[in-house]
Every structure is written in C-alpha cells, then in structure tokens.
Design an enzyme around this catalytic site. Structure first.
Site, PDB file in Angstrom:
ATOM      1  CG  ASN A  88      18.730   9.792 -26.488  1.00  0.00           C
ATOM      2  OD1 ASN A  88      18.593   9.119 -27.514  1.00  0.00           O
ATOM      3  ND2 ASN A  88      19.853   9.805 -25.787  1.00  0.00           N
ATOM      4  NE  ARG A 106      22.381  11.141 -28.959  1.00  0.00           N
ATOM      5  CZ  ARG A 106      23.225  10.682 -28.085  1.00  0.00           C
ATOM      6  NH1 ARG A 106      22.831  10.370 -26.888  1.00  0.00           N
ATOM      7  NH2 ARG A 106      24.492  10.545 -28.399  1.00  0.00           N
ATOM      8  CG  HIS A 143      29.743   9.672 -29.220  1.00  0.00           C
ATOM      9  ND1 HIS A 143      30.753   8.736 -29.264  1.00  0.00           N
ATOM     10  CD2 HIS A 143      28.660   9.022 -28.749  1.00  0.00           C
ATOM     11  CE1 HIS A 143      30.308   7.571 -28.838  1.00  0.00           C
ATOM     12  NE2 HIS A 143      29.026   7.713 -28.514  1.00  0.00           N
ATOM     13  N   GLY A 194      29.185   3.479 -25.701  1.00  0.00           N
ATOM     14  CA  GLY A 194      29.769   3.792 -27.007  1.00  0.00           C
ATOM     15  C   GLY A 194      30.970   4.681 -26.723  1.00  0.00           C
ATOM     16  NE  ARG A 209      28.100   0.441 -30.387  1.00  0.00           N
ATOM     17  CZ  ARG A 209      27.929   1.752 -30.263  1.00  0.00           C
ATOM     18  NH1 ARG A 209      28.353   2.570 -31.199  1.00  0.00           N
ATOM     19  NH2 ARG A 209      27.326   2.252 -29.205  1.00  0.00           N
ATOM     20  CG  ASP A 224      29.261  -1.939 -16.003  1.00  0.00           C
ATOM     21  OD1 ASP A 224      30.284  -1.258 -15.731  1.00  0.00           O
ATOM     22  OD2 ASP A 224      28.135  -1.666 -15.563  1.00  0.00           O
ATOM     23  CG  MET A 225      35.720   0.274 -17.489  1.00  0.00           C
ATOM     24  SD  MET A 225      36.845  -0.878 -18.318  1.00  0.00           S
ATOM     25  CE  MET A 225      37.075  -0.089 -19.888  1.00  0.00           C
ATOM     26  NE  ARG A 226      29.471   0.685 -13.456  1.00  0.00           N
ATOM     27  CZ  ARG A 226      28.322   1.301 -13.613  1.00  0.00           C
ATOM     28  NH1 ARG A 226      27.946   2.207 -12.748  1.00  0.00           N
ATOM     29  NH2 ARG A 226      27.523   1.015 -14.620  1.00  0.00           N
ATOM     30  CB  ILE A 262      34.490   4.711 -19.167  1.00  0.00           C
ATOM     31  CG1 ILE A 262      33.554   3.504 -19.308  1.00  0.00           C
ATOM     32  CG2 ILE A 262      35.890   4.279 -18.796  1.00  0.00           C
ATOM     33  CD1 ILE A 262      33.906   2.554 -20.458  1.00  0.00           C
ATOM     34  N   GLY A 263      34.867   7.808 -18.892  1.00  0.00           N
ATOM     35  CA  GLY A 263      35.784   8.954 -18.833  1.00  0.00           C
ATOM     36  C   GLY A 263      35.567   9.820 -17.600  1.00  0.00           C
ATOM     37  CD  GLU A 266      25.629  12.754 -25.245  1.00  0.00           C
ATOM     38  OE1 GLU A 266      25.452  12.239 -24.118  1.00  0.00           O
ATOM     39  OE2 GLU A 266      25.934  12.088 -26.238  1.00  0.00           O
TER      40      GLU A 266
HETATM   41  P1  ADP Z   1      25.853   5.565 -22.735  1.00  0.00           P
HETATM   42  O1  ADP Z   1      26.690   5.466 -23.976  1.00  0.00           O
HETATM   43  O2  ADP Z   1      24.912   4.421 -22.540  1.00  0.00           O
HETATM   44  O3  ADP Z   1      25.258   6.940 -22.497  1.00  0.00           O
HETATM   45  P2  ADP Z   1      27.490   6.193 -20.458  1.00  0.00           P
HETATM   46  O4  ADP Z   1      28.230   7.374 -20.960  1.00  0.00           O
HETATM   47  O5  ADP Z   1      26.462   6.402 -19.407  1.00  0.00           O
HETATM   48  O6  ADP Z   1      26.928   5.324 -21.632  1.00  0.00           O
HETATM   49  O7  ADP Z   1      28.564   5.139 -19.922  1.00  0.00           O
HETATM   50  C1  ADP Z   1      28.136   3.911 -19.447  1.00  0.00           C
HETATM   51  C2  ADP Z   1      29.340   3.097 -19.044  1.00  0.00           C
HETATM   52  O8  ADP Z   1      30.153   3.824 -18.102  1.00  0.00           O
HETATM   53  C3  ADP Z   1      28.934   1.825 -18.306  1.00  0.00           C
HETATM   54  O9  ADP Z   1      28.787   0.784 -19.197  1.00  0.00           O
HETATM   55  C4  ADP Z   1      30.096   1.591 -17.393  1.00  0.00           C
HETATM   56  O10 ADP Z   1      30.945   0.646 -18.021  1.00  0.00           O
HETATM   57  C5  ADP Z   1      30.855   2.884 -17.321  1.00  0.00           C
HETATM   58  N1  ADP Z   1      31.015   3.386 -15.960  1.00  0.00           N
HETATM   59  C6  ADP Z   1      30.142   4.093 -15.212  1.00  0.00           C
HETATM   60  N2  ADP Z   1      30.674   4.338 -13.977  1.00  0.00           N
HETATM   61  C7  ADP Z   1      31.901   3.787 -13.962  1.00  0.00           C
HETATM   62  C8  ADP Z   1      32.950   3.674 -13.008  1.00  0.00           C
HETATM   63  N3  ADP Z   1      32.845   4.223 -11.790  1.00  0.00           N
HETATM   64  N4  ADP Z   1      34.057   3.012 -13.349  1.00  0.00           N
HETATM   65  C9  ADP Z   1      34.194   2.456 -14.565  1.00  0.00           C
HETATM   66  N5  ADP Z   1      33.252   2.512 -15.508  1.00  0.00           N
HETATM   67  C10 ADP Z   1      32.123   3.162 -15.223  1.00  0.00           C
END
Ligand code: ADP
Length: 405
Positions: A9, A93, A181, A212, A241, A283-285, A329-330, A379
C-alpha cells in the site's frame, strides 16, 4: 521452501506492507506487517509479526527519499528475513479503478496505461500506487501483480447514486461519484455472514471512521451508495479533510480570497476537518482528551456529520437493520460509538454500554430493533485474498508462479 504473497500500500510518504504465507487450505496466514514512514523526511522502517511482536524498528538512510528507495529497503529486509523464499504474487492497493475496473485485475502494460489515465482523478495517491507496481515489475519481472481498487466495490450502484449533476459532457469525461474505502467495505461484507449473520443479507450501514472516514450503504452485501464521491473529500468530516461543503465556498476561496489551486488543494486535503476546526490536532484521541472549546466543537461536528449522513443513507436503504463501526476511530473509540449511536437512537439503535466498552462485536442490546457492531477491518487480507484468487494461488487451485525474493 515457503511461498509468500506480498501486499503493498504505497502512499506519498509511506509504504505499508504485509507478507502472507501461501494458504495450505483456505486461509492466508499473516507472517509480517510493517511500513516505511517518513519517506522524503526522516525514513523509518518498522515491522511486526502476526502476534504483534516487533521484528524491526530502525531509522533508514536519508537516501531513501522516494517510493523506489523505499521498495529497495523493503526488498533488502525481505531478503534478509525470507532469503530463498518465493514470491508468488504481489497485490497492490490502488486508489482508483475508474468506471471500468469493477474488480481487482492482474496488471498488464495495457492495464497500467488505463490506470495512468486516472491520475488526474486521484493525483495525491494514484501516482504512488502505480510507481510501486512499476518498481516491482522492474525488480521482480516474472512475478505477477494484482491491482485491487478502493473504488471497485462501489461499482454497480444505481445511476442516481453515481451521478454528479453537472452538464453531461463534463460527466462523460469521468466526473461521477466513485466512492472509496471499498477494500474495507468488501472485507466487512465478506465477514458479516460469520460475525453478524442476522444482518448479512439485510440493510446495513458501515461506518469506516479512520483518518479518512466514510459510510457505505450495503444491501444484501452490496454497496448501493456511499458518502465519498468523485474524490475522497466528500461526506463525513475527516482528520484533515472537511467532508461535504458548499461548492460555493471553493469559488469564494478562488474569487474573493485569491487562493491558488494548489493552496486550495492543500487546504482541503491537509488543513481542514478535525485539524482545521480544532486548530490542535487531526487525532481523535488528542481531541477527546482536550478541554479546549474548539477541540470539543471538532468532535461535536464529527459526530453531528456522521449522524446526519447515516440518516441520509438510512433513507436510501429504506431503513436499516444494522450499523457497523470499523477503522481506527470506529474500532477503538467507545466514546465516539456511544455518541453516534445515541444520535441514531431514533433509527432504533439501543446501545449496550458494557458491550460497547468491550468492543462487541455486538454492541446493541438484545431487543434493539437495529443492531450495532464493531468489526475490525482488514484491507490487506482482502488484497491478499483477491491476489490469491486471481492468480490461482489460494486454496486447492494452487499454482506456483515463482521467482526468488
Ligand atoms: P488510516 O486512515 O490512516 O488507516 P486508521 O483507520 O488507522 O487511519 O485511523 C487512524 C485514526 O484513528 C487516528 O487518527 C486516531 O484519530 C484514531 N484512533 C485510534 N485509536 C483511537 C482511540 N483509542 N480513540 C479515538 N481515536 C482513535
């Protein structure tokens, strides 16, 4: 001697890879996964085995400053670890397969030419994806390669879902909604019969929430609409974005603020979304831990937009049977799942708070009219499966096409 398939990828500043051992019966077995990050700045190589044990974590020479250099570094590591092994195929990918590629395809010079023509539709990703294919064919000329597209899974959607309502001559030049995706959604659809059999044949919204982010409406395991469109800018609020915005704003950026095309591009891809709203982080964290009002607003908007788009796709599906959370995040944020599920309670989602904290897989209560789930995406495994299937190297139809690493 063991045989392997490699999944690549390739992005603008990173090269992610997985090494899979040839399946003895059905399933591909992950041997190693890793990445070269910081290509062009401070490159670093890291790899882990299937049990998440570290295999490598090293800074690389700064001469590794482009995709080809990164592939050379990866090839050297593969040689040192798997020397003498055989590469049966390389799966890539590729972000864009256009309207034509409704499934993965074995790469030929004609296919590469088709895919090059799509570079203007995905200028930030497609050149790197194709660069990796070209570099592999130079280094391993006998090894077959398979391109797996982020757009393919969405082909076959109703005409209204694919339409961009501009004059037809513009659309004929390729302006339509493609969706992205797709490898993630393909994987989720493939495991629903085992993980969530009661909804596998039903109406499901999958929320791929990573840096994303997008949604996909599945009916009977097939995509009938998604929140990403012509480019990966539409729909949900993302890390950097904006998601859907009034196109008049873009005109204003050009006409009144006098921004250049590349300034607008950088703003839309790199400076907006969670980062733009919060001014703190993508970063959501970090945002969830921050007490800053703008960080809270960014999270509020992320949830608001997700709930709004879920409502839209629920209308497209005529109601839903299940909601699936996946990606960074999900999969990892119980808080965001709780808030989005709460905002969608009107659809009939009754969240089980304990199951949500335990990451499910089922996170709704037994009596919930609509079930909710957490299903980790994969993926790379999807690419390995497609590569194996197309090259006839998975399962009983084993056929070795080989070359040394
Ligand atoms: P990518 O699109 O780069 O593959 P990922 O699916 O790995 O992204 O998601 C990355 C994002 O997931 C990070 O930017 C972060 O914001 C979020 N993330 C990862 N762990 C957590 C968590 N425990 N709580 C909230 N957000 C998280």
């Amino acid at each position: 001697m063991d045989d392997y398939a490699i999944v690549l990828n390739a992005g603008s500043s990173s090269l992610k890879f997985c090494v899979y051992r040839r399946p003895e019966v059905e399933a591909w077995r992950l041997e190693a996964r890793g990445q070269i990050e910081g290509i062009g700045t401070s490159p670093r190589f890291s790899a882990k085995d299937a049990q998440d044990q570290r295999l490598a974590d090293d800074g690389l020479d700064r001469t590794v400053n482009d995709g080809r250099g990164a592939l050379d570094a990866l090839a050297a590591w593969l040689r040192s670890r798997y020397g003498g092994a055989r590469v049966l195929g390389v799966g890539h990918r590729v972000v864009h397969g256009g309207a034509r590629y409704a499934g993965p395809t074995v790469v030929t010079p004609a296919v590469l030419e088709d895919l090059r023509a799509l570079i203007p539709l995905a200028p930030l990703h497609q050149p790197h994806n194709l660069g990796a294919i070209e570099a592999v064919s130079e280094r391993l000329p006998g090894v077959p390669q398979v391109a797996c597209f982020d757009t393919s899974f969405h082909r076959g959607q109703p005409a209204v879902a694919e339409l961009v309502p501009l004059p037809r001559d513009i659309c004929r030049a390729g302006v339509q909604r493609y969706g992205f995706h797709g490898l993630s959604y393909d994987y989720i659809a493939s495991v629903l019969p085992q993980v969530a059999p009661e909804i596998a044949d039903g109406r499901v919204i999958v929320a791929h929430l990573g840096s994303g982010a997008s949604l996909c409406a599945l009916k009977n395991g097939r995509s009938i609409d998604s929140s990403l469109g012509f480019t990966a800018l539409d729909g949900l609020c993302m890390g950097t974005r904006p998601g859907a915005i009034d196109p008049g704003v873009i005109l204003y950026l050009f006409q009144s603020l006098g921004l250049s095309a590349s300034e607008v591009e950088t703003m839309l891809y790199k400076k907006s979304g969670l980062l733009g709203i919060s001014g703190i982080s993508n970063d959501m964290r970090v945002l969830l831990e921050s007490a800053e009002p703008d960080a809270r607003l960014a999270v509020d908007y992320f949830v608001y937009r997700a709930a709004r788009e879920i409502g839209g796709l629920a209308a497209v599906l005529g109601g839903i049977d299940g909601l699936v959370f996946t990606a960074g995040i999900g999969e990892n944020s119980a808080e965001i799942r709780r808030r989005i599920s709460g905002a969608c309670s009107w659809l009939g989602i009754d969240l089980d708070q304990d199951a949500n904290l335990r990451k499910g897989p089922r996170i709704s209560r037994a009596g919930s009219r609509v079930s909710a789930w957490v299903i980790p995406t994969n993926e790379e495994l999807m690419i390995a499966r497609h590569t194996g299937a197309l090259l006839g190297i998975s399962g009983p139809r084993l056929m070795a096409r080989t070359t040394g690493v």
